[in-house]
Design a protein around this motif. Sequence first.
Motif, PDB file in Angstrom:
ATOM      1  N   ARG A 155       0.843  -1.205   0.000  1.00 17.50           N
ATOM      2  CA  ARG A 155       0.000   0.000   0.000  1.00 17.50           C
ATOM      3  C   ARG A 155       0.878   1.256   0.000  1.00 17.50           C
ATOM      4  O   ARG A 155       0.564   2.236  -0.672  1.00 17.50           O
ATOM      5  N   LEU A 156       1.967   1.218   0.769  1.00 23.08           N
ATOM      6  CA  LEU A 156       2.884   2.354   0.798  1.00 23.08           C
ATOM      7  C   LEU A 156       3.528   2.549  -0.573  1.00 23.08           C
ATOM      8  O   LEU A 156       3.636   3.685  -1.061  1.00 23.08           O
ATOM      9  N   GLU A 157       3.950   1.469  -1.190  1.00 24.77           N
ATOM     10  CA  GLU A 157       4.552   1.551  -2.514  1.00 24.77           C
ATOM     11  C   GLU A 157       3.604   2.220  -3.512  1.00 24.77           C
ATOM     12  O   GLU A 157       4.004   3.111  -4.271  1.00 24.77           O
ATOM     13  N   GLN A 158       2.347   1.837  -3.495  1.00 25.35           N
ATOM     14  CA  GLN A 158       1.375   2.412  -4.418  1.00 25.35           C
ATOM     15  C   GLN A 158       1.088   3.865  -4.090  1.00 25.35           C
ATOM     16  O   GLN A 158       0.953   4.709  -4.982  1.00 25.35           O
ATOM     17  N   ALA A 159       1.007   4.177  -2.788  1.00 26.44           N
ATOM     18  CA  ALA A 159       0.729   5.560  -2.366  1.00 26.44           C
ATOM     19  C   ALA A 159       1.846   6.500  -2.803  1.00 26.44           C
ATOM     20  O   ALA A 159       1.587   7.640  -3.219  1.00 26.44           O
ATOM     21  N   ILE A 160       3.088   6.046  -2.715  1.00 25.68           N
ATOM     22  CA  ILE A 160       4.219   6.870  -3.146  1.00 25.68           C
ATOM     23  C   ILE A 160       4.151   7.121  -4.653  1.00 25.68           C
ATOM     24  O   ILE A 160       4.399   8.236  -5.128  1.00 25.68           O
ATOM     25  N   LYS A 161       3.806   6.100  -5.414  1.00 33.71           N
ATOM     26  CA  LYS A 161       3.686   6.254  -6.865  1.00 33.71           C
ATOM     27  C   LYS A 161       2.592   7.254  -7.238  1.00 33.71           C
ATOM     28  O   LYS A 161       2.714   8.001  -8.212  1.00 33.71           O
ATOM     29  N   ASN A 162       1.502   7.251  -6.457  1.00 37.77           N
ATOM     30  CA  ASN A 162       0.354   8.104  -6.773  1.00 37.77           C
ATOM     31  C   ASN A 162       0.478   9.514  -6.217  1.00 37.77           C
ATOM     32  O   ASN A 162      -0.304  10.398  -6.583  1.00 37.77           O
ATOM     33  N   PHE A 163       1.443   9.751  -5.324  1.00 37.02           N
ATOM     34  CA  PHE A 163       1.532  11.026  -4.620  1.00 37.02           C
ATOM     35  C   PHE A 163       1.934  12.134  -5.600  1.00 37.02           C
ATOM     36  O   PHE A 163       2.805  11.931  -6.455  1.00 37.02           O
ATOM     37  N   PRO A 164       1.318  13.301  -5.483  1.00 36.30           N
ATOM     38  CA  PRO A 164       1.577  14.360  -6.471  1.00 36.30           C
ATOM     39  C   PRO A 164       2.957  15.003  -6.390  1.00 36.30           C
ATOM     40  O   PRO A 164       3.431  15.571  -7.369  1.00 36.30           O
ATOM     41  N   LYS A 165       3.604  14.945  -5.236  1.00 40.49           N
ATOM     42  CA  LYS A 165       4.921  15.566  -5.106  1.00 40.49           C
ATOM     43  C   LYS A 165       6.033  14.569  -5.442  1.00 40.49           C
ATOM     44  O   LYS A 165       5.916  13.374  -5.168  1.00 40.49           O
ATOM     45  N   ARG A 166       7.109  15.073  -5.999  1.00 38.97           N
ATOM     46  CA  ARG A 166       8.238  14.239  -6.395  1.00 38.97           C
ATOM     47  C   ARG A 166       8.973  13.697  -5.170  1.00 38.97           C
ATOM     48  O   ARG A 166       9.335  14.456  -4.261  1.00 38.97           O
ATOM     49  N   PRO A 167       9.223  12.385  -5.098  1.00 41.19           N
ATOM     50  CA  PRO A 167       9.987  11.837  -3.968  1.00 41.19           C
ATOM     51  C   PRO A 167      11.425  12.350  -3.980  1.00 41.19           C
ATOM     52  O   PRO A 167      12.084  12.339  -5.024  1.00 41.19           O
ATOM     53  N   LEU A 168      11.891  12.787  -2.848  1.00 42.98           N
ATOM     54  CA  LEU A 168      13.280  13.254  -2.742  1.00 42.98           C
ATOM     55  C   LEU A 168      14.219  12.067  -2.629  1.00 42.98           C
ATOM     56  O   LEU A 168      14.013  11.177  -1.791  1.00 42.98           O
ATOM     57  N   GLN A 169      15.237  12.040  -3.449  1.00 47.38           N
ATOM     58  CA  GLN A 169      16.230  10.977  -3.417  1.00 47.38           C
ATOM     59  C   GLN A 169      17.608  11.592  -3.191  1.00 47.38           C
ATOM     60  O   GLN A 169      17.853  12.736  -3.549  1.00 47.38           O
ATOM     61  N   LEU A 170      18.484  10.812  -2.603  1.00 44.77           N
ATOM     62  CA  LEU A 170      19.846  11.267  -2.367  1.00 44.77           C
ATOM     63  C   LEU A 170      20.572  11.413  -3.701  1.00 44.77           C
ATOM     64  O   LEU A 170      20.505  10.524  -4.558  1.00 44.77           O
ATOM     65  N   SER A 171      21.259  12.526  -3.871  1.00 45.30           N
ATOM     66  CA  SER A 171      21.977  12.768  -5.117  1.00 45.30           C
ATOM     67  C   SER A 171      23.146  11.803  -5.260  1.00 45.30           C
ATOM     68  O   SER A 171      23.768  11.405  -4.273  1.00 45.30           O
ATOM     69  N   SER A 172      23.431  11.419  -6.489  1.00 40.30           N
ATOM     70  CA  SER A 172      24.571  10.549  -6.744  1.00 40.30           C
ATOM     71  C   SER A 172      25.842  11.339  -7.031  1.00 40.30           C
ATOM     72  O   SER A 172      26.895  10.774  -7.285  1.00 40.30           O
ATOM     73  N   LYS A 173      25.731  12.677  -6.992  1.00 37.13           N
ATOM     74  CA  LYS A 173      26.901  13.507  -7.260  1.00 37.13           C
ATOM     75  C   LYS A 173      27.901  13.387  -6.127  1.00 37.13           C
ATOM     76  O   LYS A 173      27.541  13.444  -4.960  1.00 37.13           O
ATOM     77  N   ARG A 174      29.164  13.273  -6.454  1.00 37.14           N
ATOM     78  CA  ARG A 174      30.185  13.112  -5.416  1.00 37.14           C
ATOM     79  C   ARG A 174      31.155  14.291  -5.454  1.00 37.14           C
ATOM     80  O   ARG A 174      31.374  14.866  -6.497  1.00 37.14           O
TER      81      ARG A 174
END
Length: 465
Positions: free
Chosen positions: A446-465
């Motif tokens: 349910r959490l997985e689906q809710a995140i996919k449907n959520f209108p705001k972009r999920p924040l992810q850690l940058s891969s820039k080093r």
Amino acid sequence: MVKLSALFFAGGIVILSALFTRGTKAKELMPGVSGEKKEEVCPIYAPFSLMVNPSPEQGFFWGFQMIGGTRSFYPWMKADLETRLKQAVKDIRQVGAGWVRAYLIWADIEPVVRKENFINYLGRADYPRREEVSDEMVQDYAFNQGAWSGENALSWNQYDCLVKHMTDGGVGIFLNLALEDNWAMPREGASGKTLTPQLVGIEKYLGLVYLHSRGVVRRYLPRVQYYQLEDELNAGYLRGVIFYRVRKGRIWASEKFKEKLLKTLSDAVLEEGKRAGLKTYRMVYLHTFLSDPLVRTYAHYAVKWARYYDLVGLDIYPCSYTLGFIPQFSASISHQLNRTIRALEKAGYQVGKDKFVYVSETSFATRPWQRGFNEKNQAIAIQSAIEGKKFFGKGVLGTRASGFCWGALTGSEYSTLPWFLPGYNDSFMGIVKPDSPVRYTEAYYRLEQAIKNFPKRPLQLSSKR
């Protein structure tokens, strides 16, 4: 009417819990916490290379709270820490989340504080006041040099592993600084007693807190730029001393002391960020059911302590430990979030620009079934908390919150408390359960689906080093 009756019912249960759990060990109240230091064989990975953390306004945080240091990661799994951390990264990323609220336990790193360590820095065997903490002292503490070398070396290993595997895997960390529950604190060398402000004096206690916090931030700042200052300090006395019995003394009811402590932690994070030329984010988490005193709400402290944080998290349990038969009540988290947002804006802050509000902790257990807690209701609760439910609330979706952390990815799945006490639930909050190696509950999907449907972009850690 539903809200009022639920409040009285939950309140009654909590009071009974305080009476019946008097003297209960913290390890029986905290999910996945053993109560003693657990030795982990891990390499030293520090110093770390830079990994840019995104700012809160860029999207929405999805994550999990994991209390108890590294103990809380799959405590039932017969595997080494690095294997368990890799499993955590897989499960967090797979569900669509990108953050973990992790507790760094002071006693794990420094089991004993000793006056003798400061002779070469202060010219005397004594603990430093905050103004006596030097850059040299912080550097030696952070990297096992000087007084903290050889036999006195600090045990950073397991937290190096946590930082490396999480951030290498793209999972950002909200790292707790100075959780001051008794079970998490080092012992004082001369007396052998738990380090407390009463034992060594407030000014020297704050000096040690400042040194420890700056040392932690200096070691992990290239990868970790979000730091939680203490935990639920607005309920330091009622939660810590009266109900959970994990702190001692009236000092935790002192507004003056708690503000000095917050300022000390805030300054430590800002000072290290300035030194490194990196943006650091300070986080304060508030208990929404209890406050010292009860007449002062979480919204009051959100405004009063706003100068010490960038993000304020609300630890919200609408179903408390009693309303298992009404999982839809989790949707009511919107009320606490919106109340806090309104209070900050009334005080002149711009929510979403200079201050950010989010759910730092909410959850729903899968046991005991006698009180309505099961996996089916957990799934309803997590979806309601995010998407809302008619008549109960709008969930986080109906607010301008900046993030959502579920109470636990994994729990210990074991409790020595009787099922009718609220604390029993704490061990069964996880949405990943034991199997070979793991089993995902319906709440996970349910959490997985809710995140996919959520209108705001999920924040992810940058891969820039």
